[in-house]
Design a protein around this motif. Sequence first.
Motif, PDB file in Angstrom:
ATOM      1  N   THR A 313       0.688  -1.139  -0.124  1.00 56.65           N
ATOM      2  CA  THR A 313      -0.006   0.140   0.035  1.00 56.65           C
ATOM      3  C   THR A 313       0.805   1.404  -0.155  1.00 56.65           C
ATOM      4  OG1 THR A 313      -1.771  -1.106   1.143  1.00 56.65           O
ATOM      5  CG2 THR A 313      -1.739   1.474   0.995  1.00 56.65           C
ATOM      6  N   PHE A 314       1.902   1.430   0.866  1.00 62.79           N
ATOM      7  CA  PHE A 314       2.736   2.576   0.871  1.00 62.79           C
ATOM      8  C   PHE A 314       4.042   2.398   0.128  1.00 62.79           C
ATOM      9  CE2 PHE A 314      -0.009   2.148   4.799  1.00 62.79           C
ATOM     10  CZ  PHE A 314      -0.509   3.620   4.729  1.00 62.79           C
ATOM     11  N   THR A 315       4.030   1.604  -1.017  1.00 65.52           N
ATOM     12  CA  THR A 315       5.219   1.627  -1.904  1.00 65.52           C
ATOM     13  C   THR A 315       4.770   2.066  -3.004  1.00 65.52           C
ATOM     14  OG1 THR A 315       6.254  -0.179  -0.755  1.00 65.52           O
ATOM     15  CG2 THR A 315       6.780   0.216  -2.881  1.00 65.52           C
ATOM     16  N   ASP A 338      10.643  -2.476   2.391  1.00 63.46           N
ATOM     17  CA  ASP A 338       9.990  -2.132   1.124  1.00 63.46           C
ATOM     18  C   ASP A 338      10.934  -0.781   1.053  1.00 63.46           C
ATOM     19  OD1 ASP A 338       8.629   0.390   2.299  1.00 63.46           O
ATOM     20  OD2 ASP A 338       7.429  -1.071   3.391  1.00 63.46           O
ATOM     21  N   ASN A 339      10.690  -0.312  -0.172  1.00 60.89           N
ATOM     22  CA  ASN A 339      11.695   0.884  -0.476  1.00 60.89           C
ATOM     23  C   ASN A 339      10.313   2.117  -0.771  1.00 60.89           C
ATOM     24  OD1 ASN A 339      10.506   0.208  -3.044  1.00 60.89           O
ATOM     25  ND2 ASN A 339      12.361   0.494  -4.001  1.00 60.89           N
ATOM     26  N   GLY A 340       9.432   2.192   0.028  1.00 64.48           N
ATOM     27  CA  GLY A 340       8.330   2.881  -0.126  1.00 64.48           C
ATOM     28  C   GLY A 340       8.554   4.593   0.453  1.00 64.48           C
ATOM     29  N   ILE A 341       7.319   4.863   0.881  1.00 63.65           N
ATOM     30  CA  ILE A 341       7.475   6.560   1.221  1.00 63.65           C
ATOM     31  C   ILE A 341       7.817   6.457   2.707  1.00 63.65           C
ATOM     32  CG2 ILE A 341       5.169   7.014  -0.315  1.00 63.65           C
ATOM     33  CD1 ILE A 341       3.678   6.826   2.458  1.00 63.65           C
ATOM     34  N   GLY A 394      10.585   8.604   3.230  1.00 59.33           N
ATOM     35  CA  GLY A 394      11.139   8.581   1.759  1.00 59.33           C
ATOM     36  C   GLY A 394      11.937   7.723   1.086  1.00 59.33           C
ATOM     37  N   ARG A 395      12.248   6.842   2.131  1.00 60.50           N
ATOM     38  CA  ARG A 395      13.401   5.795   1.450  1.00 60.50           C
ATOM     39  C   ARG A 395      12.674   4.247   1.834  1.00 60.50           C
ATOM     40  NH1 ARG A 395      19.275   6.958   3.202  1.00 60.50           N
ATOM     41  NH2 ARG A 395      19.668   4.987   2.040  1.00 60.50           N
ATOM     42  N   GLY A 396      11.781   4.043   2.558  1.00 58.27           N
ATOM     43  CA  GLY A 396      11.253   2.769   2.926  1.00 58.27           C
ATOM     44  C   GLY A 396      11.148   2.452   4.473  1.00 58.27           C
ATOM     45  N   SER A 397      10.583   1.299   4.690  1.00 59.48           N
ATOM     46  CA  SER A 397      10.403   0.921   6.089  1.00 59.48           C
ATOM     47  C   SER A 397      10.965  -0.527   6.152  1.00 59.48           C
ATOM     48  CB  SER A 397       9.000   0.979   6.439  1.00 59.48           C
ATOM     49  OG  SER A 397       8.493   2.443   6.222  1.00 59.48           O
ATOM     50  N   ASN A 398      10.995  -1.030   7.376  1.00 67.36           N
ATOM     51  CA  ASN A 398      11.549  -2.292   7.637  1.00 67.36           C
ATOM     52  C   ASN A 398      10.778  -2.850   8.976  1.00 67.36           C
ATOM     53  OD1 ASN A 398      12.482  -4.861   8.309  1.00 67.36           O
ATOM     54  ND2 ASN A 398      14.644  -4.136   8.321  1.00 67.36           N
ATOM     55  N   PHE A 399       9.778  -3.685   8.598  1.00 63.73           N
ATOM     56  CA  PHE A 399       9.308  -4.222   9.834  1.00 63.73           C
ATOM     57  C   PHE A 399       9.263  -5.573  10.111  1.00 63.73           C
ATOM     58  CE2 PHE A 399       6.313  -0.965   8.623  1.00 63.73           C
ATOM     59  CZ  PHE A 399       5.605  -0.376   9.724  1.00 63.73           C
TER      60      PHE A 399
END
Length: 419
Positions: A313-315, A338-341, A394-399
Amino acid sequence: MPLAPNHRLERLIDLTRGLTSTLDVQTYLQSLLSAAVELTDSETASILEYDREANELRFRAVPWFHSEALDSIYVPLDNSMAGWVVRKAAPLIIDDISQDKRHFRQVDTASDFETRSLLAVPLKQHDKVLGVFETLNKSNDAHYTEEDVAILETLASLALSAIQTDTRERRIKAYYNEVAELDRLKNDFIAITSHELRTPLGLILGHATFLKELLGNQYNEQVEAIIRNATRLKEITESLSNVDNYQAGTARIRQNKASIARIVKEVASSYLDIARRKNINLRVEISNDELLVEVDSNKVAIVVSNLIKNAITFTDTGGQVLVTAEQVPEYIKVSVIDNGIGIPPADLPRIFERFFQVESHLTRRHGGMGLGLSVAKAMIEMHGGRIWAESVAGRGSNFTFLLPLNPQTQRLVSKVPAE
């Protein structure tokens, strides 16, 4: 008999220490009254608090034998000596009350007391006067001195600190009581709502599915819309119920030996079509297909599903989502990267709270109620694990979440284990 200077100093030091050790403010204020009487050689003393809204003074502390009589007495700012102290923000010495028209005689009448002389000082905070500390009737009809003023001003500072601390504590307690009551009402509402929605949603989905088969392709689009939105409502209801049950301590997990690799692969495969439509590269990397652990498979699948869904969703279109699973000492570690928002640093500590949503413009763009991550957190903690997030806006997230390999030694870990 006047007290020796060293005795006065010791008395004031003891009272200063008592400010941090006394739990009951009224007991402490009474000790200040006793000290004021002793150190200024007076007959009695009292502390008045200024009510700014009513523009009058009320007695905050008086000797016990006057408490009942003065409990309902309010001293006006006009035509009273205490009021003069508040208005002028300055000490006041009156050696002969009978010659002063500012004496508010209703206090003497109510307490069956005769005021002959008075020393009063303001309870001052910066440029505001919050009350008055006064001593009455210096012994042997002597006159109050500048030394008495200095002593009473010191005691007034201690009284002001005690009153303000008590006021803050009362406000904090009232705030927490209000929050607790609101939380109870919210939880009751969620529990009742989610319970009441289950049956009608089940009926809607059942009849809509039946109509889809009965009506054929002619009304397929309309029926699909009913099924899709009813399913969404059902997911929301289940999410609310899951978190509510966890917080209430009524949630249960049914553990069986399961393959984390299989769970991750199956959940990820269910999102491949969605990822393709958005031109997102969804990949799964598993170090060992034999990652077996005692878990509630359905609940772990919900966690993985929520994390992958959020990542997609947020990528943005053309982005990448990577799901990994591996074994680390004592735990199975699963990450969705991901490399999303990304997530703003200010929002990161709150993302697992129920109903919390990152930035309103993102919510409007991507939708959601802020339930998925709170559900994931509840599910993982039920297993004795831990879940956290790392992100750069601006570069992404890691859960990432950890599940203990040994269910007999489940515990919440306080930090990420070394890899």
